[in-house]
Design a protein around this motif. Sequence first.
Motif, PDB file in Angstrom:
ATOM      1  N   VAL A  11      -5.745  12.447  -1.519  1.00 36.07           N
ATOM      2  CA  VAL A  11      -4.571  11.684  -1.099  1.00 36.07           C
ATOM      3  C   VAL A  11      -4.317  10.581  -2.126  1.00 36.07           C
ATOM      4  O   VAL A  11      -5.165   9.713  -2.330  1.00 36.07           O
ATOM      5  CB  VAL A  11      -4.790  11.073   0.303  1.00 36.07           C
ATOM      6  CG1 VAL A  11      -3.576  10.283   0.739  1.00 36.07           C
ATOM      7  CG2 VAL A  11      -5.124  12.159   1.314  1.00 36.07           C
ATOM      8  N   PRO A  12      -3.171  10.598  -2.803  1.00 35.94           N
ATOM      9  CA  PRO A  12      -2.887   9.546  -3.782  1.00 35.94           C
ATOM     10  C   PRO A  12      -2.632   8.210  -3.089  1.00 35.94           C
ATOM     11  O   PRO A  12      -2.032   8.156  -2.022  1.00 35.94           O
ATOM     12  CB  PRO A  12      -1.636  10.042  -4.500  1.00 35.94           C
ATOM     13  CG  PRO A  12      -0.985  10.975  -3.534  1.00 35.94           C
ATOM     14  CD  PRO A  12      -2.089  11.574  -2.711  1.00 35.94           C
ATOM     15  N   MET A  13      -3.128   7.143  -3.705  1.00 31.05           N
ATOM     16  CA  MET A  13      -2.982   5.813  -3.130  1.00 31.05           C
ATOM     17  C   MET A  13      -2.826   4.780  -4.243  1.00 31.05           C
ATOM     18  O   MET A  13      -3.543   4.840  -5.246  1.00 31.05           O
ATOM     19  CB  MET A  13      -4.225   5.474  -2.310  1.00 31.05           C
ATOM     20  CG  MET A  13      -4.232   4.068  -1.761  1.00 31.05           C
ATOM     21  SD  MET A  13      -5.830   3.597  -1.070  1.00 31.05           S
ATOM     22  CE  MET A  13      -6.760   3.318  -2.564  1.00 31.05           C
ATOM     23  N   THR A  14      -1.877   3.867  -4.063  1.00 33.43           N
ATOM     24  CA  THR A  14      -1.712   2.739  -4.975  1.00 33.43           C
ATOM     25  C   THR A  14      -1.627   1.470  -4.153  1.00 33.43           C
ATOM     26  O   THR A  14      -0.909   1.409  -3.166  1.00 33.43           O
ATOM     27  CB  THR A  14      -0.434   2.900  -5.825  1.00 33.43           C
ATOM     28  OG1 THR A  14      -0.545   4.083  -6.614  1.00 33.43           O
ATOM     29  CG2 THR A  14      -0.235   1.707  -6.747  1.00 33.43           C
ATOM     30  N   VAL A  15      -2.379   0.462  -4.570  1.00 32.74           N
ATOM     31  CA  VAL A  15      -2.329  -0.854  -3.941  1.00 32.74           C
ATOM     32  C   VAL A  15      -1.879  -1.841  -5.005  1.00 32.74           C
ATOM     33  O   VAL A  15      -2.446  -1.893  -6.097  1.00 32.74           O
ATOM     34  CB  VAL A  15      -3.695  -1.296  -3.380  1.00 32.74           C
ATOM     35  CG1 VAL A  15      -3.588  -2.660  -2.716  1.00 32.74           C
ATOM     36  CG2 VAL A  15      -4.239  -0.270  -2.413  1.00 32.74           C
ATOM     37  N   SER A  55      -1.299  -2.649   6.200  1.00 35.16           N
ATOM     38  CA  SER A  55      -1.881  -1.391   6.674  1.00 35.16           C
ATOM     39  C   SER A  55      -0.783  -0.347   6.817  1.00 35.16           C
ATOM     40  O   SER A  55       0.386  -0.690   6.983  1.00 35.16           O
ATOM     41  CB  SER A  55      -2.604  -1.582   8.002  1.00 35.16           C
ATOM     42  OG  SER A  55      -1.694  -1.965   9.003  1.00 35.16           O
ATOM     43  N   VAL A  56      -1.187   0.911   6.727  1.00 37.30           N
ATOM     44  CA  VAL A  56      -0.263   2.031   6.925  1.00 37.30           C
ATOM     45  C   VAL A  56      -0.968   3.099   7.744  1.00 37.30           C
ATOM     46  O   VAL A  56      -2.194   3.236   7.700  1.00 37.30           O
ATOM     47  CB  VAL A  56       0.234   2.636   5.593  1.00 37.30           C
ATOM     48  CG1 VAL A  56       1.027   1.645   4.785  1.00 37.30           C
ATOM     49  CG2 VAL A  56      -0.905   3.188   4.777  1.00 37.30           C
ATOM     50  N   ASP A  57      -0.181   3.844   8.496  1.00 39.85           N
ATOM     51  CA  ASP A  57      -0.690   4.990   9.242  1.00 39.85           C
ATOM     52  C   ASP A  57      -0.377   6.250   8.455  1.00 39.85           C
ATOM     53  O   ASP A  57       0.749   6.427   7.984  1.00 39.85           O
ATOM     54  CB  ASP A  57      -0.043   5.072  10.621  1.00 39.85           C
ATOM     55  CG  ASP A  57      -0.490   3.943  11.523  1.00 39.85           C
ATOM     56  OD1 ASP A  57      -1.716   3.712  11.608  1.00 39.85           O
ATOM     57  OD2 ASP A  57       0.370   3.275  12.127  1.00 39.85           O
ATOM     58  N   LEU A  62       0.852  -1.180   0.000  1.00 36.10           N
ATOM     59  CA  LEU A  62       0.000   0.000   0.000  1.00 36.10           C
ATOM     60  C   LEU A  62       0.891   1.234   0.000  1.00 36.10           C
ATOM     61  O   LEU A  62       1.607   1.489   0.960  1.00 36.10           O
ATOM     62  CB  LEU A  62      -0.897  -0.030   1.239  1.00 36.10           C
ATOM     63  CG  LEU A  62      -1.871   1.110   1.474  1.00 36.10           C
ATOM     64  CD1 LEU A  62      -2.790   1.323   0.286  1.00 36.10           C
ATOM     65  CD2 LEU A  62      -2.686   0.831   2.728  1.00 36.10           C
ATOM     66  N   ASP A  63       0.863   1.977  -1.097  1.00 37.44           N
ATOM     67  CA  ASP A  63       1.660   3.198  -1.230  1.00 37.44           C
ATOM     68  C   ASP A  63       0.770   4.412  -0.996  1.00 37.44           C
ATOM     69  O   ASP A  63      -0.084   4.735  -1.835  1.00 37.44           O
ATOM     70  CB  ASP A  63       2.300   3.288  -2.616  1.00 37.44           C
ATOM     71  CG  ASP A  63       3.431   2.309  -2.803  1.00 37.44           C
ATOM     72  OD1 ASP A  63       4.180   2.107  -1.843  1.00 37.44           O
ATOM     73  OD2 ASP A  63       3.556   1.749  -3.903  1.00 37.44           O
ATOM     74  N   VAL A  64       0.968   5.051   0.149  1.00 39.63           N
ATOM     75  CA  VAL A  64       0.270   6.275   0.521  1.00 39.63           C
ATOM     76  C   VAL A  64       1.300   7.155   1.210  1.00 39.63           C
ATOM     77  O   VAL A  64       2.093   6.656   2.014  1.00 39.63           O
ATOM     78  CB  VAL A  64      -0.896   5.986   1.493  1.00 39.63           C
ATOM     79  CG1 VAL A  64      -1.618   7.260   1.877  1.00 39.63           C
ATOM     80  CG2 VAL A  64      -1.860   4.995   0.901  1.00 39.63           C
ATOM     81  N   PRO A  65       1.310   8.454   0.936  1.00 38.84           N
ATOM     82  CA  PRO A  65       2.266   9.313   1.652  1.00 38.84           C
ATOM     83  C   PRO A  65       2.033   9.224   3.165  1.00 38.84           C
ATOM     84  O   PRO A  65       0.880   9.265   3.608  1.00 38.84           O
ATOM     85  CB  PRO A  65       1.953  10.717   1.133  1.00 38.84           C
ATOM     86  CG  PRO A  65       1.183  10.528  -0.127  1.00 38.84           C
ATOM     87  CD  PRO A  65       0.495   9.213  -0.010  1.00 38.84           C
ATOM     88  N   PRO A  66       3.081   9.103   3.960  1.00 42.82           N
ATOM     89  CA  PRO A  66       2.906   8.996   5.417  1.00 42.82           C
ATOM     90  C   PRO A  66       2.456  10.297   6.075  1.00 42.82           C
ATOM     91  O   PRO A  66       1.842  10.285   7.132  1.00 42.82           O
ATOM     92  CB  PRO A  66       4.286   8.594   5.922  1.00 42.82           C
ATOM     93  CG  PRO A  66       5.231   9.023   4.854  1.00 42.82           C
ATOM     94  CD  PRO A  66       4.478   8.976   3.565  1.00 42.82           C
TER      95      PRO A  66
END
Length: 107
Positions: A20-24, A92-94, A8-12
Motif C-alpha cells: 500500500v503506497p503511503m506518503t506523509v 488519521s485516515v481510514d 497522510l496520503d493513502v488510497p482509501p
Amino acid sequence: MRIGKVKLDVPPLVENGNTVPMTVSVQNPMTANDYVKSIHVFNEKNPQPNVGNFYLGPHAGRAQISTRIRLADSQKIVAIARLSDDSFWSTSVDVVVTLAACTEEVI
C-alpha cells in the motif's frame, strides 16, 4: 496533541494489502529553529502496530516521507509529527482493504 499540519496520503480503497503506497508530509518550515524532528506512523489492526519511525532534521529540506506498507485488514492509519518545539501534530485516515496481508494461513 493537535490535529493539523500533517497530511497522510493513502488510497482509501486498496485491493491488495501487501503493498500500500503511503506518503506523509508536514506543513512546517525546515529551518534551524523550526523543523520537524520525527514522523511516526501507526495502525490499529496489524500484528505490529508501529508502521515506522522516521527522524528528520533542519537539513532534510522538506518534511515528507514516502514508502509502501502492509495492511492486515481495513483499518485506521495514524501519522504523528513531532516538531522542534516538542509539539505533536497528527492526522488519521481510514483504509478499506479487500484482500488482507500479514495473515498466517493455517494448512
